[in-house]
Design an enzyme around this catalytic site. Structure first.
Site, PDB file in Angstrom:
ATOM      1  CE1 TYR A   1      -6.792  -3.486  -3.956  1.00 54.84           C
ATOM      2  CE2 TYR A   1      -8.209  -4.848  -2.604  1.00 54.84           C
ATOM      3  CZ  TYR A   1      -7.547  -3.667  -2.815  1.00 54.84           C
ATOM      4  OH  TYR A   1      -7.644  -2.657  -1.893  1.00 54.84           O
TER       5      TYR A   1
ATOM      6  CE  LYS B   1      -7.831  -1.114   5.725  1.00 49.42           C
ATOM      7  NZ  LYS B   1      -8.632  -1.205   4.484  1.00 49.42           N
TER       8      LYS B   1
ATOM      9  NE  ARG C   1      -3.354  -3.404  -1.485  1.00 47.03           N
ATOM     10  CZ  ARG C   1      -2.807  -4.176  -0.572  1.00 47.03           C
ATOM     11  NH1 ARG C   1      -1.490  -4.344  -0.549  1.00 47.03           N
ATOM     12  NH2 ARG C   1      -3.548  -4.801   0.321  1.00 47.03           N
TER      13      ARG C   1
ATOM     14  CG  HIS D   1      -6.490  -8.330   1.036  1.00 43.90           C
ATOM     15  ND1 HIS D   1      -6.576  -8.614  -0.312  1.00 43.90           N
ATOM     16  CD2 HIS D   1      -6.320  -6.984   1.112  1.00 43.90           C
ATOM     17  CE1 HIS D   1      -6.475  -7.497  -1.014  1.00 43.90           C
ATOM     18  NE2 HIS D   1      -6.313  -6.503  -0.170  1.00 43.90           N
TER      19      HIS D   1
ATOM     20  NE  ARG E   1      -3.632  -2.182   2.741  1.00 39.70           N
ATOM     21  CZ  ARG E   1      -3.395  -3.345   3.328  1.00 39.70           C
ATOM     22  NH1 ARG E   1      -2.196  -3.573   3.873  1.00 39.70           N
ATOM     23  NH2 ARG E   1      -4.330  -4.266   3.387  1.00 39.70           N
TER      24      ARG E   1
ATOM     25  CG  HIS F   1      -5.139   1.023  -4.256  1.00 40.07           C
ATOM     26  ND1 HIS F   1      -4.705   0.761  -2.977  1.00 40.07           N
ATOM     27  CD2 HIS F   1      -6.118   0.104  -4.518  1.00 40.07           C
ATOM     28  CE1 HIS F   1      -5.389  -0.249  -2.476  1.00 40.07           C
ATOM     29  NE2 HIS F   1      -6.254  -0.663  -3.393  1.00 40.07           N
TER      30      HIS F   1
END
Length: 265
Positions: A248, A144, A216, A239, A119, A213
Site C-alpha cells: 500500500y 479483518k 486507505r 495488517h 476499510r 479502498h
C-alpha cells in the site's frame, strides 16, 4: 461477513464444477478447475491466487477436522502474479473530491476514509460508541480477522463528522446511515462504493482511483512520505504482515534517490 460470503461463493462454484465428494478430490481436480475458471471468466492471476487460497483454506479445515487425511490443495503451486503499484490520490485530487461533496454525509465519509485509513467494511460497522471526539480515536472492534485495533481521525474529519451527526434526528446507533427510507440502518459496502464513485465522477477523477479502498492507500502513502515509521502505519491499518503495508505504501522514488545520494558518498 463479506469474507465468509466470498469463501462460500468460491466453494459453491468449485463443488458444482468438480462434482465429487470431498474425500475424492485430487490436486489435479483443483488445478483443472482453476485453469477452467480463468479461461471462462478471464480473471487476473492475482484474483485466481485468491481463489486458490480460499480452496486451500477449506481443505486445511477439512484436514484439521479429520474429514480427510490430507489437503489435496497443498500440492497446487502458488499462482504468481505481478503486484501492480497502486496510485494514491494526489493532494489536488483529494481536495477536488472533498470540494465536490454535495451532502454532509458525503464529506464525512470521504474525510473518515482518508484520515483514518479504515476499510470500507469497518466504516459500515462503526457506531457512535466506537468514536471518541476528545481523543480523536476510532475503535475498530471487528476488523479483518475479527481483530480489535485503534486508529485516529484528523481535525477536518472531526469537523465534517460532527456537522453530519448534528443533522441526524434518528436513534440508529450506526455512525453513517442511509438517507432514504424511514428506517435508518448502516450503509452497505456497495452503497459506499457508489457514493465515492459519484463524487469522483463529479470531480472528474479517474474511476480507477474513485474507489473507497484508494483512500486507505492514500492514507498509508501520505503517512510514510511524511516520515511515519512503517510499523506505526502497519498498526493503524491493521495488517498482520509488514509486507502487506509496503504494498500500500510504496516509497517515493525521489526520496529513495536522495537518501542514496546522502548516504552513499
Amino acid at each position: 461477513n463479506d469474507t465468509l460470503q466470498q469463501y462460500f461463493y468460491t466453494m459453491q462454484k468449485f463443488f458444482t464444477w468438480v462434482h465429487k465428494p470431498v474425500n475424492q478430490i485430487t490436486a489435479n481436480d483443483i488445478r483443472c478447475y482453476l485453469y477452467d475458471y480463468k479461461q471462462k471468466t478471464g480473471i487476473c492471476d492475482r484474483t485466481l491466487e485468491s481463489k486458490r487460497i480460499q480452496i486451500n483454506g477449506f481443505f486445511d479445515w477439512c484436514t484439521r477436522e479429520e474429514i480427510i487425511p490430507r489437503n489435496p490443495c497443498a500440492k497446487v503451486s502458488h499462482i504468481k502474479f505481478y503486484a501492480t503499484p497502486r496510485d494514491p490520490l494526489t493532494a489536488i485530487e483529494l481536495e477536488t473530491m472533498r470540494s465536490n461533496c454535495i451532502t454532509k454525509r458525503e464529506k464525512a465519509v470521504v474525510d473518515l476514509l482518508y484520515s483514518s485509513g479504515i476499510r470500507v467494511s469497518e466504516l459500515c460497522a462503526l457506531t457512535y460508541a466506537d468514536i471518541d471526539f476528545f481523543t480523536k480515536e476510532i475503535r475498530i472492534r471487528h476488523g479483518k480477522g475479527d481483530k480489535f485495533r485503534v486508529t485516529y481521525i484528523n481535525a477536518e474529519s472531526m469537523v465534517s463528522l460532527k456537522a453530519y451527526l448534528v443533522g441526524r434526528n434518528d436513534d440508529c446507533p450506526y455512525l453513517i446511515v442511509n438517507e432514504r427510507g424511514q428506517e435508518k440502518h448502516s450503509l452497505t459496502k456497495k452503497s459506499i462504493e457508489v457514493l465515492i464513485r459519484n463524487i469522483g465522477d463529479r470531480a472528474g477523477i479517474d474511476r480507477k482511483k474513485s474507489k473507497p479502498h484508494n483512500f486507505r492507500h492514500t492514507f498509508a502513502t501520505v503517512m510514510i512520505d511524511n516520515g511515519a515509521p512503517v510499523q506505526h502505519v502497519q498498526e493503524l491499518l491493521g495488517h498482520a504482515k509488514l509486507e502487506t503495508t509496503m504494498i500500500y505504501a510504496k516509497k517515493n522514488q525521489n526520496d529513495i534517490r536522495r537518501t542514496h545520494e546522502r548516504c552513499v558518498i
